[in-house]
Design a protein around this motif. Structure first.
Motif, mmCIF file in Angstrom:
data_model
loop_
_atom_site.group_PDB
_atom_site.id
_atom_site.type_symbol
_atom_site.label_atom_id
_atom_site.label_comp_id
_atom_site.label_asym_id
_atom_site.label_seq_id
_atom_site.Cartn_x
_atom_site.Cartn_y
_atom_site.Cartn_z
ATOM 1 N N LYS A 170 0.832 -1.202 0.000
ATOM 2 C CA LYS A 170 0.000 0.000 0.000
ATOM 3 C C LYS A 170 0.871 1.258 0.000
ATOM 4 C CE LYS A 170 -3.990 0.446 0.894
ATOM 5 N NZ LYS A 170 -5.124 0.870 0.030
ATOM 6 N N GLN A 171 1.980 1.228 0.727
ATOM 7 C CA GLN A 171 2.877 2.376 0.749
ATOM 8 C C GLN A 171 3.498 2.621 -0.629
ATOM 9 O OE1 GLN A 171 3.597 4.644 3.003
ATOM 10 N NE2 GLN A 171 2.459 3.809 4.741
ATOM 11 N N ILE A 172 3.752 1.554 -1.362
ATOM 12 C CA ILE A 172 4.357 1.688 -2.694
ATOM 13 C C ILE A 172 3.316 2.122 -3.719
ATOM 14 C CG2 ILE A 172 5.518 0.426 -4.547
ATOM 15 C CD1 ILE A 172 6.775 -1.351 -2.375
ATOM 16 N N TRP A 173 2.134 1.547 -3.631
ATOM 17 C CA TRP A 173 1.113 1.843 -4.637
ATOM 18 C C TRP A 173 0.535 3.255 -4.522
ATOM 19 C CZ3 TRP A 173 -2.038 -3.382 -4.397
ATOM 20 C CH2 TRP A 173 -1.443 -4.306 -5.277
ATOM 21 N N GLU A 174 0.366 3.743 -3.293
ATOM 22 C CA GLU A 174 -0.411 4.976 -3.114
ATOM 23 C C GLU A 174 0.152 6.176 -3.870
ATOM 24 O OE1 GLU A 174 -3.858 6.908 -1.705
ATOM 25 O OE2 GLU A 174 -3.271 4.791 -1.782
ATOM 26 N N PRO A 175 1.437 6.508 -3.784
ATOM 27 C CA PRO A 175 1.914 7.667 -4.558
ATOM 28 C C PRO A 175 1.725 7.483 -6.060
ATOM 29 C CG PRO A 175 3.536 7.014 -2.906
ATOM 30 C CD PRO A 175 2.515 5.923 -2.959
ATOM 31 N N SER A 176 1.734 6.240 -6.523
ATOM 32 C CA SER A 176 1.607 5.982 -7.955
ATOM 33 C C SER A 176 0.171 5.986 -8.438
ATOM 34 C CB SER A 176 2.295 4.656 -8.314
ATOM 35 O OG SER A 176 3.698 4.806 -8.246
ATOM 36 N N ARG A 177 -0.771 6.273 -7.555
ATOM 37 C CA ARG A 177 -2.113 6.627 -8.028
ATOM 38 C C ARG A 177 -2.114 8.037 -8.614
ATOM 39 N NH1 ARG A 177 -6.708 4.084 -3.870
ATOM 40 N NH2 ARG A 177 -6.167 1.912 -4.320
ATOM 41 N N HIS A 178 -1.054 8.788 -8.337
ATOM 42 C CA HIS A 178 -0.818 10.130 -8.877
ATOM 43 C C HIS A 178 -1.880 11.136 -8.467
ATOM 44 C CE1 HIS A 178 2.039 8.424 -12.189
ATOM 45 N NE2 HIS A 178 2.586 8.433 -10.968
ATOM 46 N N GLN A 179 -2.503 10.886 -7.331
ATOM 47 C CA GLN A 179 -3.490 11.845 -6.844
ATOM 48 C C GLN A 179 -2.825 13.065 -6.223
ATOM 49 O OE1 GLN A 179 -5.801 9.016 -4.513
ATOM 50 N NE2 GLN A 179 -7.397 8.970 -6.074
ATOM 51 N N TYR A 180 -1.588 12.937 -5.779
ATOM 52 C CA TYR A 180 -0.876 14.139 -5.336
ATOM 53 C C TYR A 180 -0.529 15.012 -6.536
ATOM 54 C CZ TYR A 180 3.729 12.478 -6.863
ATOM 55 O OH TYR A 180 4.799 12.077 -7.616
ATOM 56 N N LEU A 181 -0.392 14.385 -7.715
ATOM 57 C CA LEU A 181 -0.130 15.175 -8.926
ATOM 58 C C LEU A 181 -1.381 15.910 -9.391
ATOM 59 C CD1 LEU A 181 2.192 12.795 -11.000
ATOM 60 C CD2 LEU A 181 2.825 14.693 -9.489
ATOM 61 N N THR A 182 -2.577 15.368 -9.117
ATOM 62 C CA THR A 182 -3.794 16.130 -9.439
ATOM 63 C C THR A 182 -3.880 17.373 -8.566
ATOM 64 O OG1 THR A 182 -5.126 14.752 -7.945
ATOM 65 C CG2 THR A 182 -5.081 14.125 -10.273
ATOM 66 N N VAL A 183 -3.378 17.280 -7.332
ATOM 67 C CA VAL A 183 -3.338 18.457 -6.460
ATOM 68 C C VAL A 183 -2.404 19.515 -7.046
ATOM 69 C CG1 VAL A 183 -2.635 19.292 -4.178
ATOM 70 C CG2 VAL A 183 -3.968 17.180 -4.382
ATOM 71 N N LEU A 184 -1.225 19.093 -7.478
ATOM 72 C CA LEU A 184 -0.289 20.042 -8.088
ATOM 73 C C LEU A 184 -0.862 20.636 -9.377
ATOM 74 C CD1 LEU A 184 3.100 18.145 -7.593
ATOM 75 C CD2 LEU A 184 2.270 20.143 -6.335
ATOM 76 N N ALA A 185 -1.522 19.815 -10.180
ATOM 77 C CA ALA A 185 -2.123 20.327 -11.414
ATOM 78 C C ALA A 185 -3.228 21.330 -11.104
ATOM 79 C CB ALA A 185 -2.662 19.171 -12.247
ATOM 80 N N ALA A 186 -4.021 21.056 -10.051
ATOM 81 C CA ALA A 186 -5.066 22.003 -9.658
ATOM 82 C C ALA A 186 -4.453 23.308 -9.168
ATOM 83 C CB ALA A 186 -5.948 21.380 -8.581
ATOM 84 N N ALA A 187 -3.323 23.210 -8.471
ATOM 85 C CA ALA A 187 -2.645 24.433 -8.026
ATOM 86 C C ALA A 187 -2.190 25.261 -9.221
ATOM 87 C CB ALA A 187 -1.460 24.071 -7.132
ATOM 88 N N TYR A 188 -1.710 24.598 -10.276
ATOM 89 C CA TYR A 188 -1.364 25.344 -11.492
ATOM 90 C C TYR A 188 -2.605 26.022 -12.072
ATOM 91 C CZ TYR A 188 -0.857 26.493 -16.315
ATOM 92 O OH TYR A 188 -0.910 27.188 -17.490
ATOM 93 N N ALA A 189 -3.715 25.285 -12.162
ATOM 94 C CA ALA A 189 -4.927 25.847 -12.752
ATOM 95 C C ALA A 189 -5.407 27.071 -11.977
ATOM 96 C CB ALA A 189 -6.024 24.783 -12.802
ATOM 97 N N ILE A 190 -5.234 27.063 -10.651
ATOM 98 C CA ILE A 190 -5.701 28.168 -9.816
ATOM 99 C C ILE A 190 -4.742 29.358 -9.879
ATOM 100 C CG2 ILE A 190 -6.056 28.843 -7.398
ATOM 101 C CD1 ILE A 190 -7.194 26.016 -6.943
ATOM 102 N N THR A 191 -3.441 29.079 -9.836
ATOM 103 C CA THR A 191 -2.456 30.168 -9.715
ATOM 104 C C THR A 191 -1.788 30.561 -11.023
ATOM 105 O OG1 THR A 191 -0.597 28.665 -9.290
ATOM 106 C CG2 THR A 191 -1.938 29.352 -7.382
ATOM 107 N N GLY A 192 -1.735 29.646 -11.990
ATOM 108 C CA GLY A 192 -0.983 29.901 -13.210
ATOM 109 C C GLY A 192 0.519 29.769 -13.027
#
Length: 676
Positions: free
Chosen positions: A127-149
């Protein structure tokens, strides 16, 4: 596991499969061998475009406080900090995709289906290995780009995706084993591409990138080839079909895209109905999986509407029922029951820390389906709701719709009764439901702020009941959202069998144990070979004076355990009466207190104290005098007296255990009285 243990588990697992499932799994085995010898190849693609963008004005509609939380979380991630299942990490600026920080082990490489991922000694905590590779932390970063530019967020996302794609080529390594991981990862990629749409490098990262196209194609080819089958067709198959459908809509660049899209939509419709009671509760009877399935269903619906793909009316109807059911069962602080397994899994993550998951789902439900008068009030804000509802057509405009595929009758899963025809007007509850007969769940409430869940339902879903606990007739009691008589939670899945066994055991719940055994028989960490049968004998939640519930189960062969619960509305006094019909047997009655509760036990009376919002609260728990009572807290050999607030986390909490004997002449009465 030893060879003999492994062989025994496979035999037990095989015994819970039907002929069609056995045949399907045999075909999967043949396909895996063929793919090893001759891996599939992605077809050439030209002219790929991404058109599933957010409507104009969507980002501007995000509430400022929700945007602020999101950006704060994104900045933590940019600094490399994250936490997964209670394990803090500071290496996320440049992650090792196969490393488990909990055990310090690194998963082996090689052909994916050869990786021994169930062995913590060989592969670490999966579970520790799989979780970051769901890339849901990357959706957070992408949303931060969309909000801030701010392009720093977009560039970090791009760097991590390119790194992941390089280290994890198709069919190689630990991230190509489990369909739920592939499905959720695809859904993340769809939203990453959508949220990065204003960035100049977005097309070069996805549609113009042959490596990305190859990964997306192989993910979908994998999901089409290896769906969760038969006794495993639970929340995993929802994630697989939702991810497959989302990718086939948003990344419909391949010759097989139309077929994948149609097949995934048919499966999603069928599996949403199969996984959901007609009352709207999830059939796994694991509350967090209700949230996961609802999130996945709403995300898939967003892709359908964004791509103008007609969906069966039953998809929206099931999601509507699930949303109403969630609104019905949450407590005064919007917390759902803590029933069954919970692994903190999410379908789509675009919010920062402190965002209320359940409030977010109800806010989305309000926007899509419309809140009913009895729904609880949602005061918080989130990012996900405006993003999803910018794409999803409101239910009133979608039902009926010529674009939705009609069906004269909703066919329920076998044994669930007759569902209403979808071409009739949908009838939603006029008042807050308290008893969900098909799920066996009853919620007793009092104006004094008492919330009590009574469990009289089936032992999980499908033949293996993978995420069930041996908790028949258990109760869960809260005062103003504070766990008083608590469901201890889940804590872990793999690698720590003694803890996995404890947290899903009968002794690990607020119910009666006979002869030191569980009500249902476990055959492994996600397998039950004999299921206790429970039936509700009566409920009365209409009386303004006293609400009542009574049920029994046959899990102790030769004896029947019956429990009555009464909640006095005016005072919030709770009375629990346990009876055993059968021969004299050793008995243990457990009551698990929440972590905020301090208990002073003298003989068979416990004075409970805690603090809520700066105020001191108290209650008295009068326990059956026929039993000898002891308080346990934070014991490890064997485990007893623990509470798990989330997956991978546990903390000491007080458990009161009474021991003695039970037979047909015994009646154990417990009274919980709250003080002003």
């Amino acid at each position: 596991m030893t060879v003999s243990t492994t062989a025994g588990w496979y035999l037990r697992r095989l015994s819970r499969m039907g002929p069609l499932e056995v045949a399907g799994r045999a075909g999967d085995t043949v396909r895996r061998r063929r793919w090893r010898a001759e891996p599939p190849h992605c077809p050439a693609v030209t002219g790929a475009r991404f058109t599933a963008v957010l409507p104009a004005g969507t980002i501007a509609a995000i509430p400022p406080d929700a945007a602020k939380r999101l950006v704060a979380e994104a900045d933590r991630l940019m600094d490399g900090h994250a936490e997964f299942f209670g394990v803090a990490r500071d290496d996320l600026a440049d992650p090792d995709w196969w490393w488990d920080p909990k055990t310090g082990r690194r998963a082996p490489g090689g052909y994916a289906f050869d990786v021994p991922y169930r062995s913590e000694d060989a592969a670490g905590d999966i579970k520790q290995i799989w979780e970051p590779s769901r890339h849901q932390y990357l959706t957070v970063l992408a949303a931060a780009y969309a909000i801030t530019g701010d392009e720093r967020y977009a560039e970090r996302v791009a760097g991590h995706l390119r790194s992941w794609w390089e280290v994890n080529p198709p069919l190689h390594g630990v991230h190509w084993i489990s369909g739920i991981e592939l499905g959720i990862r695809l859904l993340s990629w769809v939203w990453i591409r959508r949220l990065l749409d204003g960035w100049a490098g977005a097309a070069g990262l996805f549609e113009d990138n042959p490596v990305a196209r190859n990964q997306i194609w192989h993910h979908q080819r994998w999901l089409a080839a290896f769906p969760s089958r038969g006794s495993s067709a639970n929340n995993h198959v929802i994630a697989e079909t939702a991810g497959q459908f989302a990718a086939a809509c948003a990344f419909g660049w391949f010759p097989s895209s139309a077929r994948w899209r149609a097949d995934a939509l048919r499966s999603l419709d069928r599996q949403l109905r199969a996984n959901t009671f007609l009352s709207g509760l999830n059939r796994e009877l694991a509350s967090e999986y209700h949230g996961l399935v609802l999130e996945l269903g709403l995300a898939a619906l967003a892709e359908a509407d964004a791509a103008d793909v007609p969906v069966p009316a039953t998809v929206r109807l099931v999601l509507l029922r699930m949303t109403d059911a969630l609104a019905a069962v949450v407590d005064d602080r919007l917390r759902p029951p803590r029933q069954g397994d919970a692994d903190d899994g999410h379908g789509l993550v675009v919010d920062g820390a402190g965002t209320d998951r359940w409030g977010s789902l109800l806010a989305t439900g309000d926007a899509v389906f419309g809140r009913l008068d009895w729904w609880p009030t949602v005061t918080g804000t989130d990012v996900r709701t405006p993003l999803l509802t910018a794409l999803i057509r409101p239910y009133a405009k979608a039902q009926p719709s010529s674009r939705d595929q009609p069906s004269s009758q909703v066919q329920p899963p076998s044994g669930t009764g007759t569902a209403p025809a979808v071409n009739r007007p949908v009838t939603r509850p006029a008042s807050r439901p308290a008893h969900f007969a098909d799920a066996g769940m009853t919620i007793l409430r009092s104006p004094a702020g008492i919330w009590c869940r009574c469990d009289g339902g089936p032992h999980g879903f499908l033949s293996i009941a993978a995420h069930a606990h041996a908790d028949a007739l258990s109760v869960e009691v809260r005062h103003d959202g504070v766990d008083v008589l608590a469901d201890p939670g889940t804590f872990c899945y793999h690698g720590q069998p003694e803890w996995r066994q404890y947290f899903r055991s009968t002794l690990g719940h607020n119910t009666l144990q006979l002869d030191g055994v569980d009500q249902s028989v476990s055959g492994g960490p996600f397998l039950w070979t004999r299921h206790a049968r429970t039936r509700v004998l009566g409920t009365d939640t209409s009386d303004e004076g006293v609400n009542r519930w009574c049920a029994e189960h046959d899990g102790y062969q030769g004896s029947v355990h019956r429990r009555r619960v009464e909640l006095t509305a005016a005072t919030g006094e709770l009375r629990v009466v346990d009876e055993v019909r059968g021969p004299r047997r050793a008995a243990r009655l457990a009551f698990h207190l929440g972590p905020a509760i301090t208990a002073d036990l003298v003989e068979n009376r416990a004075v409970l104290t805690w603090t809520r919002d700066g105020e001191n609260r108290s209650a008295v728990l009068d326990l059956p005098g026929q039993l000898d009572w002891r308080a346990h807290r934070g014991e490890s050999d064997p485990p007893l007296g623990w509470y798990s607030a989330g997956f991978g986390r546990k903390e000491p909490a007080t458990t009161l255990v009474g021991t003695g004997f039970a037979d047909s002449t015994a009646e154990f009465t417990t009274v919980l009285g709250f003080r002003d």
